[in-house]
Design a protein around this motif. Sequence first.
Motif, mmCIF file in Angstrom:
data_model
loop_
_atom_site.group_PDB
_atom_site.id
_atom_site.type_symbol
_atom_site.label_atom_id
_atom_site.label_comp_id
_atom_site.label_asym_id
_atom_site.label_seq_id
_atom_site.Cartn_x
_atom_site.Cartn_y
_atom_site.Cartn_z
ATOM 1 N N TRP A 214 0.823 -1.214 0.000
ATOM 2 C CA TRP A 214 0.000 0.000 0.000
ATOM 3 C C TRP A 214 0.854 1.261 0.000
ATOM 4 O O TRP A 214 0.451 2.295 -0.523
ATOM 5 C CB TRP A 214 -0.956 -0.021 1.179
ATOM 6 C CG TRP A 214 -1.990 -1.095 1.029
ATOM 7 C CD1 TRP A 214 -2.019 -2.314 1.648
ATOM 8 C CD2 TRP A 214 -3.108 -1.060 0.147
ATOM 9 N NE1 TRP A 214 -3.092 -3.044 1.212
ATOM 10 C CE2 TRP A 214 -3.788 -2.300 0.293
ATOM 11 C CE3 TRP A 214 -3.614 -0.126 -0.737
ATOM 12 C CZ2 TRP A 214 -4.929 -2.603 -0.429
ATOM 13 C CZ3 TRP A 214 -4.757 -0.416 -1.464
ATOM 14 C CH2 TRP A 214 -5.412 -1.642 -1.294
ATOM 15 N N VAL A 215 2.047 1.150 0.569
ATOM 16 C CA VAL A 215 2.994 2.270 0.483
ATOM 17 C C VAL A 215 3.380 2.491 -0.977
ATOM 18 O O VAL A 215 3.429 3.632 -1.457
ATOM 19 C CB VAL A 215 4.248 1.987 1.343
ATOM 20 C CG1 VAL A 215 5.327 3.037 1.064
ATOM 21 C CG2 VAL A 215 3.887 1.992 2.819
ATOM 22 N N MET A 216 3.649 1.403 -1.687
ATOM 23 C CA MET A 216 3.964 1.505 -3.108
ATOM 24 C C MET A 216 2.824 2.158 -3.881
ATOM 25 O O MET A 216 3.043 3.052 -4.705
ATOM 26 C CB MET A 216 4.261 0.114 -3.688
ATOM 27 C CG MET A 216 5.624 -0.440 -3.347
ATOM 28 S SD MET A 216 5.856 -2.110 -4.032
ATOM 29 C CE MET A 216 5.324 -1.880 -5.732
ATOM 30 N N ILE A 217 1.617 1.704 -3.617
ATOM 31 C CA ILE A 217 0.453 2.253 -4.319
ATOM 32 C C ILE A 217 0.299 3.748 -4.032
ATOM 33 O O ILE A 217 0.081 4.556 -4.942
ATOM 34 C CB ILE A 217 -0.832 1.491 -3.911
ATOM 35 C CG1 ILE A 217 -0.780 0.054 -4.432
ATOM 36 C CG2 ILE A 217 -2.067 2.207 -4.455
ATOM 37 C CD1 ILE A 217 -1.921 -0.818 -3.933
ATOM 38 N N ALA A 218 0.433 4.114 -2.745
ATOM 39 C CA ALA A 218 0.258 5.510 -2.357
ATOM 40 C C ALA A 218 1.275 6.412 -3.029
ATOM 41 O O ALA A 218 0.928 7.470 -3.582
ATOM 42 C CB ALA A 218 0.359 5.637 -0.832
ATOM 43 N N PHE A 219 2.552 6.006 -3.011
ATOM 44 C CA PHE A 219 3.578 6.855 -3.606
ATOM 45 C C PHE A 219 3.494 6.874 -5.129
ATOM 46 O O PHE A 219 3.859 7.868 -5.754
ATOM 47 C CB PHE A 219 4.964 6.416 -3.139
ATOM 48 C CG PHE A 219 5.323 6.928 -1.781
ATOM 49 C CD1 PHE A 219 5.554 8.282 -1.579
ATOM 50 C CD2 PHE A 219 5.404 6.077 -0.697
ATOM 51 C CE1 PHE A 219 5.858 8.781 -0.327
ATOM 52 C CE2 PHE A 219 5.719 6.563 0.567
ATOM 53 C CZ PHE A 219 5.937 7.923 0.754
ATOM 54 N N THR A 220 3.016 5.794 -5.718
ATOM 55 C CA THR A 220 2.822 5.791 -7.170
ATOM 56 C C THR A 220 1.757 6.820 -7.557
ATOM 57 O O THR A 220 1.928 7.579 -8.517
ATOM 58 C CB THR A 220 2.394 4.393 -7.659
ATOM 59 O OG1 THR A 220 3.421 3.448 -7.345
ATOM 60 C CG2 THR A 220 2.174 4.400 -9.172
ATOM 61 N N ILE A 221 0.675 6.863 -6.796
ATOM 62 C CA ILE A 221 -0.400 7.816 -7.071
ATOM 63 C C ILE A 221 0.075 9.251 -6.829
ATOM 64 O O ILE A 221 -0.142 10.140 -7.663
ATOM 65 C CB ILE A 221 -1.627 7.506 -6.196
ATOM 66 C CG1 ILE A 221 -2.246 6.175 -6.604
ATOM 67 C CG2 ILE A 221 -2.654 8.627 -6.300
ATOM 68 C CD1 ILE A 221 -3.360 5.709 -5.683
ATOM 69 N N VAL A 222 0.734 9.484 -5.697
ATOM 70 C CA VAL A 222 1.195 10.834 -5.355
ATOM 71 C C VAL A 222 2.218 11.344 -6.363
ATOM 72 O O VAL A 222 2.089 12.457 -6.905
ATOM 73 C CB VAL A 222 1.786 10.866 -3.936
ATOM 74 C CG1 VAL A 222 2.504 12.189 -3.684
ATOM 75 C CG2 VAL A 222 0.696 10.661 -2.898
ATOM 76 N N LEU A 227 3.704 14.438 -11.206
ATOM 77 C CA LEU A 227 4.291 14.513 -12.541
ATOM 78 C C LEU A 227 3.313 15.132 -13.528
ATOM 79 O O LEU A 227 3.677 16.036 -14.303
ATOM 80 C CB LEU A 227 4.708 13.121 -13.007
ATOM 81 C CG LEU A 227 5.225 13.014 -14.451
ATOM 82 C CD1 LEU A 227 6.463 13.879 -14.637
ATOM 83 C CD2 LEU A 227 5.515 11.564 -14.805
ATOM 84 N N LEU A 228 2.073 14.667 -13.510
ATOM 85 C CA LEU A 228 1.065 15.220 -14.422
ATOM 86 C C LEU A 228 0.817 16.698 -14.134
ATOM 87 O O LEU A 228 0.687 17.511 -15.064
ATOM 88 C CB LEU A 228 -0.233 14.425 -14.296
ATOM 89 C CG LEU A 228 -0.182 12.966 -14.759
ATOM 90 C CD1 LEU A 228 -1.512 12.273 -14.496
ATOM 91 C CD2 LEU A 228 0.192 12.870 -16.232
ATOM 92 N N ALA A 229 0.757 17.043 -12.840
ATOM 93 C CA ALA A 229 0.543 18.445 -12.473
ATOM 94 C C ALA A 229 1.718 19.310 -12.910
ATOM 95 O O ALA A 229 1.536 20.450 -13.362
ATOM 96 C CB ALA A 229 0.329 18.563 -10.961
ATOM 97 N N SER A 230 2.929 18.774 -12.795
ATOM 98 C CA SER A 230 4.122 19.524 -13.209
ATOM 99 C C SER A 230 4.132 19.755 -14.715
ATOM 100 O O SER A 230 4.519 20.830 -15.188
ATOM 101 C CB SER A 230 5.385 18.761 -12.793
ATOM 102 O OG SER A 230 5.479 18.645 -11.391
ATOM 103 N N ILE A 231 3.722 18.744 -15.461
ATOM 104 C CA ILE A 231 3.650 18.892 -16.922
ATOM 105 C C ILE A 231 2.641 19.981 -17.277
ATOM 106 O O ILE A 231 2.914 20.846 -18.126
ATOM 107 C CB ILE A 231 3.258 17.553 -17.574
ATOM 108 C CG1 ILE A 231 4.384 16.529 -17.407
ATOM 109 C CG2 ILE A 231 2.930 17.753 -19.058
ATOM 110 C CD1 ILE A 231 4.014 15.130 -17.853
ATOM 111 N N ALA A 232 1.479 19.947 -16.633
ATOM 112 C CA ALA A 232 0.447 20.948 -16.917
ATOM 113 C C ALA A 232 0.922 22.341 -16.531
ATOM 114 O O ALA A 232 0.720 23.314 -17.282
ATOM 115 C CB ALA A 232 -0.834 20.591 -16.160
ATOM 116 N N PHE A 233 1.572 22.454 -15.370
ATOM 117 C CA PHE A 233 2.081 23.742 -14.897
ATOM 118 C C PHE A 233 3.111 24.305 -15.857
ATOM 119 O O PHE A 233 3.062 25.470 -16.239
ATOM 120 C CB PHE A 233 2.698 23.549 -13.514
ATOM 121 C CG PHE A 233 3.407 24.769 -12.976
ATOM 122 C CD1 PHE A 233 2.704 25.793 -12.365
ATOM 123 C CD2 PHE A 233 4.787 24.886 -13.072
ATOM 124 C CE1 PHE A 233 3.357 26.918 -11.857
ATOM 125 C CE2 PHE A 233 5.446 25.984 -12.574
ATOM 126 C CZ PHE A 233 4.727 27.005 -11.971
#
Length: 240
Positions: A214-222, A227-233
């Motif tokens: 679940w740590v893996m899942i959480a950090f993958t999502i975050v 990354l997507l937000a940085s690309i948009a910014f």
Amino acid sequence: MQSATSLADPRPTIADFHRVNRGGGLFSESISQWLGAVFALVAQRLGLRPTALTITNLVLGLATSVTVVALAGPVAAGDVPAWLVGLLALIGWQVAYSLDCADGQLARVTGQGSAAGARVDVLCDVAAQIALVAALAATAVAQQPSTPTWLVAAFAGTWMVNLVTSVMQAGPNAASMVTSTSLPVRLVKLVRDYGAVIFVAALVLAVAPALALWVMIAFTIVNGGFLLASIAFSARASLR
């Protein structure tokens, strides 16, 4: 050329070293950078160069992660206590990261900074974080053998977003999506504070290694979301 601090005082203090730290987040600035300042002071007294701290950080970080990987199976089988591995990870990763903080402080205060030293620092950071990712993934797979391969790959890929964006923010074209330094914002940013992240990772290994998946899942999502937000910014800024 020597820094102003080294010219003014050939015997800098811990506070002098901490004053030139490059941040990293609330946890890192409050704990890791102060430990780094202590290591930098000791290194300066011993006449060590910043790269010596960088290499020590790499060796310790790799050794800790390799140990976690090697013991992931025995911990899952109940042959090795999880708390022992978690404690080793907590100490090893935190000391290694504090040494990573120290090399830059030592370089800036003593005027020993160089382009080659900066490259070595970044490359060692990459190697240490690859090993850390491998350690967390090995623990998750040992605890949950059905862990999807694609999730491990996504976790490893998105984890490096932190390192890449940190390097990008250090250049002349650096920019941040969230510039506020208020306490609530800094608390939210703990999710991307490397010192806090490795603390949580070690805590999970010690108390509940079964939650590594679940740590893996959480950090993958975050990290994927960042990354997507940085690309948009960045794309929006480039179109202005």
